[in-house]
Design a protein around this motif. Structure first.
Motif, PDB file in Angstrom:
ATOM      1  N   TYR A 107     -31.457  -9.047   5.517  1.00 24.52           N
ATOM      2  CA  TYR A 107     -30.686  -8.304   4.276  1.00 24.52           C
ATOM      3  C   TYR A 107     -31.462  -7.342   4.283  1.00 24.52           C
ATOM      4  O   TYR A 107     -32.940  -6.388   3.503  1.00 24.52           O
ATOM      5  N   LEU A 160     -36.396 -12.651  -4.367  1.00 23.32           N
ATOM      6  CA  LEU A 160     -37.331 -12.106  -3.403  1.00 23.32           C
ATOM      7  C   LEU A 160     -38.457 -12.950  -4.025  1.00 23.32           C
ATOM      8  O   LEU A 160     -38.646 -14.060  -2.998  1.00 23.32           O
ATOM      9  N   PHE A 184     -35.123 -17.189   3.886  1.00 22.38           N
ATOM     10  CA  PHE A 184     -35.789 -15.982   3.567  1.00 22.38           C
ATOM     11  C   PHE A 184     -36.817 -15.589   3.878  1.00 22.38           C
ATOM     12  O   PHE A 184     -37.310 -14.056   4.458  1.00 22.38           O
TER      13      PHE A 184
END
Length: 344
Positions: free
Chosen positions: A136, A150, A159
């Motif tokens: 990312y 985040l 993530f």
């Protein structure tokens, strides 16, 4: 082109130009022939079988002409109109296909209009790229919403497996901060004065420090690379393996119009190179986490970093501002009916 070919084409053009006249002549001639044959069979003293045959042929010719006239007047216009529509549709499809083939490498695959919160279509497209990516990358000014995203997704596996690289505005770059503030004020159509610009610069600088604080506190669950840049406020970009989202700073909304490009397009390759250049020529590279010997993995090291960047705000106060920012974003999500546990 040969003379014979040219003569053939001219003949076809002449026939096409006078097609209706030729049709009228043929129908009149056929009618005359039919009438003559019928009269010949009826009024002339001929063999009975021959007389009957001639009359039948003549009546058939006349009937054929009448049927043709009826078809031409009522059915043929409908057929021609439907055929023309079909041909037009086919031509449009061909033109669209050729347009796609020619410009596909430059066209966005999705356009998401500006809004105060990320809309459902954008969130679905964002998640589709996120779950299939190994990285990312983001470039903007203070990464306010990116750090909130985040933080909200820090416990999600999707993530935690990413390589996260954020390009954030260098808080020491006074003129670049000024350019970003002027751009924001201009797009929001607010009153721009020297005092408001200076206040905006301090506010933007504080937002950068708050974002760095958020990333520092996320370092255990989400190690992050931060690259400070001194670029002017042309665009904001979020990039994945399979595509990217590109925002030009032209709206005064929280989330301006967003363009999605696949990884096969020229804009993707261009902005991929742009992010590489930003990272290569960064004014400072920061590693939040223990994955590097130079990583910022403790409060003392982070305080040294803040001092180097010119921050005079205590760490506890920065964390308080971070919590206030996150509460504000959560409230916006709730007002829009978005679950905080979703990917957005």
């Amino acid at each position: 082109m040969t003379t014979s070919a040219s003569g053939g084409i001219d003949g076809v053009r002449i026939f096409a130009k006078y097609a209706r006249l030729w049709a009228v002549i043929v129908m009149l001639a056929s009618t005359v022939v039919g009438v003559l044959l019928t009269m010949w069979g009826v009024f002339f003293d001929l063999d009975e079988d021959l007389s009957t045959a001639l009359a039948a042929i003549g009546e058939s010719v006349i009937a054929s002409v009448l049927v043709y006239v009826m078809v031409s007047l009522f059915l043929d216009p409908i057929r021609q109109r439907l055929q023309a529509q079909e041909l037009a549709g086919y031509a449009i499809d061909v033109a669209h296909s050729q347009f796609q083939e020619r410009f596909e490498a430059s066209l966005p695959s999705g356009v998401f209009e500006s809004a105060d919160v990320p809309k459902l279509a954008f969130r679905e497209a964002f998640e589709a790229l996120l779950v299939t990516s190994t990285r990312y990358d983001s470039k903007g000014s203070a990464a306010e919403f990116a750090t909130f995203r985040l933080a909200q997704g820090s416990q999600k596996r999707v993530f935690r497996r990413l390589e996260i690289r954020l390009c954030i505005l260098d808080p020491r770059a006074e003129e670049c901060l000024r350019a970003h503030v002027i751009m924001r004020q201009r797009e929001q159509r607010g009153t721009r004065t020297p005092d408001s610009i200076e206040e905006g610069i301090e506010a933007l600088r504080r937002q950068v420090f708050i974002s760095l604080t958020a990333l520092h506190d996320l370092r255990a669950s989400l190690p992050t690379h931060v690259y400070l840049h001194r670029d002017l406020p042309f665009f904001r970009c979020e990039m994945f393996d399979g595509g990217m989202f590109l925002t030009y700073n032209l709206d005064g909304t929280e989330y301006p119009e967003n363009l999605q490009f696949s990884s096969q397009t020229r804009p993707y390759r261009a902005y991929h190179t742009s992010l590489d250049m930003t990272r290569w020529f960064t004014s400072k590279e920061i590693h939040f986490g223990s994955h590097s010997a130079l990583g910022v993995d403790s409060d003392p090291r982070f305080l040294d970093l803040l001092e180097e960047l010119g921050c005079q705000t205590p760490l506890d106060e920065l964390r308080t501002h971070r919590d206030e920012r996150f509460r504000r974003f959560r409230a916006q999500l709730r007002e829009a009916g978005i679950d905080e546990g979703d990917i957005f």
